[in-house]
Design a protein around this motif. Structure first.
Motif, short mmCIF file in Angstrom:
data_model
loop_
_atom_site.label_atom_id
_atom_site.label_comp_id
_atom_site.label_asym_id
_atom_site.label_seq_id
_atom_site.Cartn_x
_atom_site.Cartn_y
_atom_site.Cartn_z
N PHE A 72 0.83 -1.20 0.00
CA PHE A 72 0.00 0.00 0.00
C PHE A 72 0.87 1.25 0.00
O PHE A 72 1.82 1.35 0.78
N LEU A 73 0.53 2.18 -0.88
CA LEU A 73 1.23 3.46 -0.91
C LEU A 73 0.86 4.25 0.33
O LEU A 73 -0.32 4.47 0.61
N VAL A 74 1.86 4.67 1.11
CA VAL A 74 1.62 5.40 2.36
C VAL A 74 1.74 6.90 2.12
O VAL A 74 0.84 7.66 2.45
N PHE A 75 2.87 7.33 1.55
CA PHE A 75 3.01 8.74 1.22
C PHE A 75 3.98 8.94 0.08
O PHE A 75 4.78 8.08 -0.25
N LYS A 76 3.86 10.11 -0.53
CA LYS A 76 4.71 10.48 -1.66
C LYS A 76 5.24 11.87 -1.39
O LYS A 76 4.49 12.77 -1.03
N ASN A 77 6.54 12.02 -1.52
CA ASN A 77 7.21 13.30 -1.31
C ASN A 77 7.61 13.91 -2.65
O ASN A 77 8.01 13.19 -3.57
N TYR A 78 7.55 15.22 -2.72
CA TYR A 78 7.98 15.97 -3.91
C TYR A 78 9.11 16.91 -3.48
O TYR A 78 8.95 17.66 -2.53
N PHE A 79 10.22 16.85 -4.21
CA PHE A 79 11.39 17.67 -3.89
C PHE A 79 11.70 18.61 -5.04
O PHE A 79 11.65 18.22 -6.20
N GLU A 80 12.05 19.83 -4.71
CA GLU A 80 12.49 20.82 -5.68
C GLU A 80 13.81 21.39 -5.16
O GLU A 80 13.87 21.87 -4.02
N ASP A 81 14.85 21.31 -5.95
CA ASP A 81 16.19 21.75 -5.52
C ASP A 81 16.57 21.10 -4.19
O ASP A 81 17.08 21.74 -3.28
N GLU A 82 16.26 19.79 -4.07
CA GLU A 82 16.58 18.98 -2.89
C GLU A 82 15.84 19.41 -1.62
O GLU A 82 16.16 18.98 -0.54
N ASN A 83 14.83 20.25 -1.75
CA ASN A 83 14.00 20.66 -0.61
C ASN A 83 12.62 20.04 -0.74
O ASN A 83 12.04 20.04 -1.83
N LEU A 84 12.10 19.53 0.35
CA LEU A 84 10.75 18.98 0.36
C LEU A 84 9.75 20.12 0.16
O LEU A 84 9.77 21.09 0.92
N VAL A 85 8.92 20.02 -0.89
CA VAL A 85 7.97 21.09 -1.18
C VAL A 85 6.52 20.62 -1.04
O VAL A 85 5.62 21.44 -0.92
N LYS A 86 6.30 19.31 -1.06
CA LYS A 86 4.94 18.80 -0.97
C LYS A 86 4.97 17.36 -0.51
O LYS A 86 5.89 16.61 -0.85
N GLN A 87 3.96 16.98 0.28
CA GLN A 87 3.82 15.59 0.69
C GLN A 87 2.35 15.21 0.60
O GLN A 87 1.48 15.96 1.05
N GLU A 88 2.10 14.06 0.00
CA GLU A 88 0.75 13.52 -0.08
C GLU A 88 0.70 12.25 0.76
O GLU A 88 1.57 11.41 0.66
N ILE A 89 -0.34 12.14 1.59
CA ILE A 89 -0.53 10.96 2.43
C ILE A 89 -1.78 10.25 1.93
O ILE A 89 -2.81 10.88 1.70
N PHE A 90 -1.69 8.92 1.78
CA PHE A 90 -2.74 8.13 1.16
C PHE A 90 -3.45 7.24 2.18
O PHE A 90 -2.84 6.80 3.15
N ASP A 91 -4.73 6.95 1.89
CA ASP A 91 -5.46 5.98 2.71
C ASP A 91 -5.24 4.58 2.13
O ASP A 91 -4.54 4.42 1.12
N LYS A 92 -5.83 3.57 2.73
CA LYS A 92 -5.61 2.18 2.30
C LYS A 92 -6.18 1.88 0.92
O LYS A 92 -5.77 0.93 0.28
#
Length: 54
Positions: free
Chosen positions: A18-38
């Motif tokens: 199951f996908l738990v979360f997905k991180n998005y990085f821009e210039d090696e900085n975390l800019v967005k995080q998505e958290i998923f349900d089951k």
């Protein structure tokens, strides 16, 4: 946020696949995080601007 920069992502899954979360990085900085349900739907989205979460 996404102007002319390469966005890199990382995904994290449970042992059951199951996908738990997905991180998005821009210039090696975390800019967005998505958290998923089951079911694989986005439950929460956090956008990080100037080191503040919105």
């Amino acid at each position: 946020m996404y102007d002319n920069n390469v966005i890199k992502t990382s995904e994290y899954y449970t042992k059951d696949g199951f996908l738990v979360f997905k991180n998005y990085f821009e210039d090696e900085n975390l800019v967005k995080q998505e958290i998923f349900d089951k079911e694989g739907n986005i439950e929460y989205t956090f956008e990080i601007k100037n080191e503040k979460i919105s």
